[in-house]
Design a protein around this motif. Structure first.
Motif, PDB file in Angstrom:
ATOM      1  N   GLU A 161       5.026  -7.448   4.934  1.00 36.92           N
ATOM      2  CA  GLU A 161       3.375  -8.441   5.887  1.00 36.92           C
ATOM      3  C   GLU A 161       3.188  -8.918   4.894  1.00 36.92           C
ATOM      4  O   GLU A 161       2.282  -8.499   3.923  1.00 36.92           O
ATOM      5  CB  GLU A 161       2.171  -7.138   6.860  1.00 36.92           C
ATOM      6  N   ALA A 162       2.664 -10.065   5.720  1.00 37.73           N
ATOM      7  CA  ALA A 162       2.127 -11.591   4.482  1.00 37.73           C
ATOM      8  C   ALA A 162       0.947 -11.045   3.987  1.00 37.73           C
ATOM      9  O   ALA A 162       1.010 -11.422   3.044  1.00 37.73           O
ATOM     10  CB  ALA A 162       2.171 -12.701   4.897  1.00 37.73           C
ATOM     11  N   SER A 163       0.149 -10.174   4.649  1.00 39.63           N
ATOM     12  CA  SER A 163      -1.548 -10.193   4.250  1.00 39.63           C
ATOM     13  C   SER A 163      -1.919  -9.398   3.392  1.00 39.63           C
ATOM     14  O   SER A 163      -1.960  -9.260   1.954  1.00 39.63           O
ATOM     15  CB  SER A 163      -2.082  -9.922   5.906  1.00 39.63           C
ATOM     16  N   ARG A 164      -0.711  -8.014   2.793  1.00 47.06           N
ATOM     17  CA  ARG A 164      -0.889  -6.809   2.417  1.00 47.06           C
ATOM     18  C   ARG A 164       0.449  -7.401   1.436  1.00 47.06           C
ATOM     19  O   ARG A 164      -0.675  -6.521   0.856  1.00 47.06           O
ATOM     20  CB  ARG A 164      -0.025  -5.141   3.280  1.00 47.06           C
ATOM     21  N   LEU A 165       0.965  -8.558   1.329  1.00 43.72           N
ATOM     22  CA  LEU A 165       1.995  -8.623   0.222  1.00 43.72           C
ATOM     23  C   LEU A 165       1.226  -9.434  -0.442  1.00 43.72           C
ATOM     24  O   LEU A 165       0.725  -8.986  -1.642  1.00 43.72           O
ATOM     25  CB  LEU A 165       3.255  -9.733   0.562  1.00 43.72           C
ATOM     26  N   GLN A 166      -0.163 -10.156  -0.371  1.00 42.09           N
ATOM     27  CA  GLN A 166      -0.351 -11.297  -1.011  1.00 42.09           C
ATOM     28  C   GLN A 166      -1.721 -10.347  -1.536  1.00 42.09           C
ATOM     29  O   GLN A 166      -2.050  -9.625  -2.707  1.00 42.09           O
ATOM     30  CB  GLN A 166      -1.534 -11.667  -0.143  1.00 42.09           C
ATOM     31  N   ARG A 167      -2.177  -9.149  -1.085  1.00 39.05           N
ATOM     32  CA  ARG A 167      -3.613  -8.327  -1.365  1.00 39.05           C
ATOM     33  C   ARG A 167      -2.278  -6.966  -2.720  1.00 39.05           C
ATOM     34  O   ARG A 167      -3.354  -7.011  -3.338  1.00 39.05           O
ATOM     35  CB  ARG A 167      -4.012  -7.082   0.328  1.00 39.05           C
ATOM     36  N   ARG A 168      -1.197  -6.899  -2.695  1.00 38.06           N
ATOM     37  CA  ARG A 168      -0.542  -6.333  -3.568  1.00 38.06           C
ATOM     38  C   ARG A 168      -0.499  -7.031  -4.569  1.00 38.06           C
ATOM     39  O   ARG A 168      -1.206  -6.467  -6.075  1.00 38.06           O
ATOM     40  CB  ARG A 168       0.695  -5.978  -3.081  1.00 38.06           C
ATOM     41  N   VAL A 176      -4.938   6.109  -2.526  1.00 41.01           N
ATOM     42  CA  VAL A 176      -4.119   6.974  -2.853  1.00 41.01           C
ATOM     43  C   VAL A 176      -3.291   6.335  -2.163  1.00 41.01           C
ATOM     44  O   VAL A 176      -3.270   6.824  -0.812  1.00 41.01           O
ATOM     45  CB  VAL A 176      -5.646   8.250  -2.692  1.00 41.01           C
ATOM     46  N   ASP A 177      -2.345   5.310  -2.553  1.00 39.53           N
ATOM     47  CA  ASP A 177      -0.957   5.384  -2.392  1.00 39.53           C
ATOM     48  C   ASP A 177      -0.954   4.761  -1.328  1.00 39.53           C
ATOM     49  O   ASP A 177      -0.504   3.998  -0.744  1.00 39.53           O
ATOM     50  CB  ASP A 177      -0.822   6.921  -2.088  1.00 39.53           C
ATOM     51  N   THR A 178      -1.686   4.718  -0.117  1.00 40.95           N
ATOM     52  CA  THR A 178      -1.537   4.588   1.758  1.00 40.95           C
ATOM     53  C   THR A 178      -1.900   2.591   0.946  1.00 40.95           C
ATOM     54  O   THR A 178      -1.811   2.081   2.145  1.00 40.95           O
ATOM     55  CB  THR A 178      -2.348   5.082   2.300  1.00 40.95           C
ATOM     56  N   ALA A 179      -2.752   2.358   0.849  1.00 35.56           N
ATOM     57  CA  ALA A 179      -3.726   1.541   0.606  1.00 35.56           C
ATOM     58  C   ALA A 179      -2.268   0.008  -0.047  1.00 35.56           C
ATOM     59  O   ALA A 179      -1.973   0.951  -0.857  1.00 35.56           O
ATOM     60  CB  ALA A 179      -4.445   1.409   0.010  1.00 35.56           C
ATOM     61  N   PRO A 180      -2.401  -0.927   0.475  1.00 37.28           N
ATOM     62  CA  PRO A 180      -1.818  -2.522  -0.387  1.00 37.28           C
ATOM     63  C   PRO A 180      -1.998  -1.868  -1.724  1.00 37.28           C
ATOM     64  O   PRO A 180      -3.031  -3.196  -2.194  1.00 37.28           O
ATOM     65  CB  PRO A 180      -1.642  -3.480   0.037  1.00 37.28           C
ATOM     66  N   VAL A 181      -1.775  -1.748  -2.904  1.00 37.55           N
ATOM     67  CA  VAL A 181      -2.359  -1.352  -3.886  1.00 37.55           C
ATOM     68  C   VAL A 181      -1.074  -1.196  -4.926  1.00 37.55           C
ATOM     69  O   VAL A 181       0.001  -0.433  -4.576  1.00 37.55           O
ATOM     70  CB  VAL A 181      -3.620  -0.417  -4.898  1.00 37.55           C
ATOM     71  N   LEU A 182      -0.694  -2.218  -5.811  1.00 39.60           N
ATOM     72  CA  LEU A 182       0.631  -2.323  -6.701  1.00 39.60           C
ATOM     73  C   LEU A 182       0.222  -0.914  -7.867  1.00 39.60           C
ATOM     74  O   LEU A 182       0.407  -1.645  -9.267  1.00 39.60           O
ATOM     75  CB  LEU A 182       1.470  -3.146  -7.016  1.00 39.60           C
ATOM     76  N   GLU A 183      -0.014  -0.014  -7.343  1.00 43.18           N
ATOM     77  CA  GLU A 183      -0.595   1.313  -8.304  1.00 43.18           C
ATOM     78  C   GLU A 183       0.379   1.776  -9.780  1.00 43.18           C
ATOM     79  O   GLU A 183       0.263   1.655 -10.849  1.00 43.18           O
ATOM     80  CB  GLU A 183      -0.718   2.434  -7.864  1.00 43.18           C
ATOM     81  N   HIS A 184       1.209   1.188  -9.840  1.00 44.79           N
ATOM     82  CA  HIS A 184       2.736   1.511 -11.328  1.00 44.79           C
ATOM     83  C   HIS A 184       2.825   0.422 -11.641  1.00 44.79           C
ATOM     84  O   HIS A 184       2.162   0.348 -13.078  1.00 44.79           O
ATOM     85  CB  HIS A 184       4.601   1.225 -10.468  1.00 44.79           C
ATOM     86  N   ALA A 185       2.007  -1.081 -11.515  1.00 38.40           N
ATOM     87  CA  ALA A 185       1.634  -2.123 -11.862  1.00 38.40           C
ATOM     88  C   ALA A 185       0.566  -1.890 -13.367  1.00 38.40           C
ATOM     89  O   ALA A 185       0.737  -2.270 -14.220  1.00 38.40           O
ATOM     90  CB  ALA A 185       1.696  -3.146 -11.530  1.00 38.40           C
ATOM     91  N   LYS A 206      10.520 -10.604  -4.847  1.00 34.95           N
ATOM     92  CA  LYS A 206      12.188 -10.676  -4.988  1.00 34.95           C
ATOM     93  C   LYS A 206      12.506  -9.539  -3.325  1.00 34.95           C
ATOM     94  O   LYS A 206      13.874  -9.889  -2.990  1.00 34.95           O
ATOM     95  CB  LYS A 206      12.762 -10.129  -5.737  1.00 34.95           C
ATOM     96  N   TRP A 207      11.704  -8.142  -4.243  1.00 36.19           N
ATOM     97  CA  TRP A 207      12.459  -7.145  -3.321  1.00 36.19           C
ATOM     98  C   TRP A 207      12.434  -7.201  -2.279  1.00 36.19           C
ATOM     99  O   TRP A 207      12.729  -7.145  -1.190  1.00 36.19           O
ATOM    100  CB  TRP A 207      12.156  -6.217  -3.802  1.00 36.19           C
ATOM    101  N   VAL A 208      11.079  -7.979  -1.663  1.00 30.97           N
ATOM    102  CA  VAL A 208      10.231  -8.246  -0.015  1.00 30.97           C
ATOM    103  C   VAL A 208      11.636  -9.171   1.222  1.00 30.97           C
ATOM    104  O   VAL A 208      11.960  -8.990   1.533  1.00 30.97           O
ATOM    105  CB  VAL A 208       9.072  -8.262   0.285  1.00 30.97           C
ATOM    106  N   GLU A 209      12.158 -10.573  -0.253  1.00 33.13           N
ATOM    107  CA  GLU A 209      13.014 -11.236   0.098  1.00 33.13           C
ATOM    108  C   GLU A 209      14.196 -10.835   0.622  1.00 33.13           C
ATOM    109  O   GLU A 209      14.961 -11.051   1.495  1.00 33.13           O
ATOM    110  CB  GLU A 209      12.840 -12.146  -1.018  1.00 33.13           C
ATOM    111  N   ALA A 210      14.741  -9.716  -0.584  1.00 34.39           N
ATOM    112  CA  ALA A 210      16.165  -9.267  -0.352  1.00 34.39           C
ATOM    113  C   ALA A 210      16.193  -7.744   1.379  1.00 34.39           C
ATOM    114  O   ALA A 210      17.144  -7.397   0.599  1.00 34.39           O
ATOM    115  CB  ALA A 210      16.167  -8.765  -1.175  1.00 34.39           C
ATOM    116  N   ASP A 211      15.272  -7.629   1.649  1.00 30.82           N
ATOM    117  CA  ASP A 211      14.980  -6.999   2.631  1.00 30.82           C
ATOM    118  C   ASP A 211      14.678  -5.486   1.962  1.00 30.82           C
ATOM    119  O   ASP A 211      14.669  -4.326   3.113  1.00 30.82           O
ATOM    120  CB  ASP A 211      15.698  -6.830   3.967  1.00 30.82           C
ATOM    121  N   MET A 212      14.828  -5.101   0.982  1.00 31.25           N
ATOM    122  CA  MET A 212      14.703  -3.498   0.400  1.00 31.25           C
ATOM    123  C   MET A 212      13.826  -2.591   0.190  1.00 31.25           C
ATOM    124  O   MET A 212      13.843  -1.384   0.238  1.00 31.25           O
ATOM    125  CB  MET A 212      15.008  -4.016  -1.549  1.00 31.25           C
TER     126      MET A 212
END
Ligand code: SF4
Ligand code: SF4
Length: 396
Positions: free
Chosen positions: A54-61, A137-146, A39-45
């Motif tokens: 980016e679709a591939s990075r989003l999927q990896r997250r 550490v931070d830079t990779a597509p990892v949803l770290e807080h989740a 939802k966050w990405v769909e709202a362009d936030m």
């Protein structure tokens, strides 16, 4: 080794490398976090951080299992950094000085954490037997807080950062993905309750709903990630925050306790180096000194610091905004001196700041300086700033 013994060995090793918190989870993102991200990405936030959408990075997250073949567990660790030494109200009132987010007062955490995580991973090679692993550490597509929440390290607060019940939220997160089979910990329980202090204090209204930060409004994004002309309507709300913003963390009741807990005294296990070596000159730095940094002195001042990320143009842009908000006319000479800077970003924001500071006394001389500049300025964005500021000055 028994499952509990493995976990306690990992925690001991993690603590030896400066990670006070260490928990384990499965490589999966729950539907609540996956949906929120979508939802966050769909709202362009995400603003100009195009890589986040980016679709591939989003999927990896959303699918951490895609980050390492046969991954079985994610070891999430947290390292503390020194909270600000000043109170929130002091920061806002310090009009001659800028505010830099606390994690950037010292060494660049990316470098420090990556080094420590790699050493921890090396130690685990010996403890866990044959396994593959990757550190992030931070830079990779990892949803770290989740992942930190599902591992039980801490819950994601309404400001979207991770909070630990005893240590608060002055934490930097890292992960080791491993194919070793380590039993997961219990997920963290959310303790925000009915509190809304972070939402209420946010100067720009960036926490648009609980657990949703619109990056386009967030001062951390505007001053660090964003490299363009800051929207004019947001500049007055930024106050003197020149690199990041800690307001939502400083107000959080869970950090009241952490401020005391992080004291470095003889009995504490924590050493100054564990807190990224905070440097005095980055605590409420003098704005006039910063605006006079040339390329060489900027490089020298921020060599091992995360502040180099904004480059000189970004930092001095932010300094101009803080000066414009300061009501301190003493800044007018240093602002005039950067009107011929090579960087359009600095020229444009200096023009804005001068118009903000001008009183009846300076009005005519500033108007003349801007009209002269308008005749030769090549950059369209600076021309726009000049047009708007000249109009403002004519009304002084
Ligand atoms: S960092 Fe500052 S601007 Fe961003 S959400 Fe927190 S209080 Fe708001
Ligand atoms: S300030 Fe209140 S609502 Fe915000 S993260 Fe802290 S406890 Fe949660």
């Amino acid at each position: 080794m028994h499952a509990d013994e493995i976990k306690s060995t990992i925690r001991k090793k993690a603590s030896q490398h400066g990670f006070e918190l260490c928990y384990v989870t499965r490589p999966a993102i729950d539907s609540k976090h996956a949906l929120a991200l979508q939802k966050w990405v769909e709202a362009d936030m995400q603003g100009d951080m195009a890589w986040m959408a980016e679709a591939s990075r989003l999927q990896r997250r959303k699918e951490p299992q895609s980050m390492l073949d046969d991954v079985n567990a994610v070891i999430t660790v947290a390292m503390r950094y020194a909270p600000p030494e000043y109170a929130l109200a002091q920061a806002c009132a310090a009009t001659d000085h800028g505010v830099i987010t606390a994690y950037a007062h010292g060494d660049d955490y990316h470098d420090v954490m990556k080094k420590r995580l790699k050493m921890l991973a090396h130690d685990l090679d010996e403890e866990l037997g044959k396994h593959d692993q990757r550190v992030f550490v931070d830079t990779a597509p990892v949803l770290e807080h989740a992942l930190a929440e599902s591992a039980g390290l801490g819950w994601q607060g309404k400001h979207t950062l991770t909070i630990h019940r005893e240590l608060g939220s002055w934490l930097l997160l890292g992960e080791i993905f491993t194919t070793a089979d380590i039993a997961p910990d219990e997920p963290a329980i959310n303790h925000c309750g009915s509190c809304s202090a972070c939402i209420d204090v946010c100067p720009t209204g960036a926490i648009v709903a609980p657990y949703v930060v619109d990056a386009r409004l967030c001062i951390s994004y505007l001053t660090i990630e964003y490299d363009g002309f800051i929207p004019r309507e947001l500049r007055p709300k930024m106050g003197n925050r020149i690199y990041g913003c800690d307001d939502c963390q400083q107000i959080c009741p869970w950090n009241g306790h952490a401020r005391k807990a992080v004291r470095l005294d003889e009995e504490s296990q924590l050493k100054r180096a564990d807190l990224l070596n905070p440097r005095g000159e980055n605590v409420l730095p003098d704005l006039a000194r910063l605006l006079q940094l040339d390329a060489e002195s900027f490089r020298e001042a921020y060599r091992k610091s995360p502040i180099k990320r904004t480059k000189r143009a970004g930092l001095l842009r932010n300094v101009c905004v803080a000066m414009g908000n300061s009501a301190n006319r003493g800044f007018i000479p240093v602002l005039l001196a950067v009107l011929d800077d090579d960087e359009a970003l600095i020229r444009g924001h200096a023009v804005w700041a001068l118009a903000k500071l001008a009183g009846a006394q300076e009005r005519d001389s500033l108007l003349k300086a801007m009209l002269d500049m308008q005749a030769s300025e090549q950059d369209d964005r600076v021309q726009d700033e000049l047009t708007a500021s000249i109009n403002d000055l004519r009304m002084v």
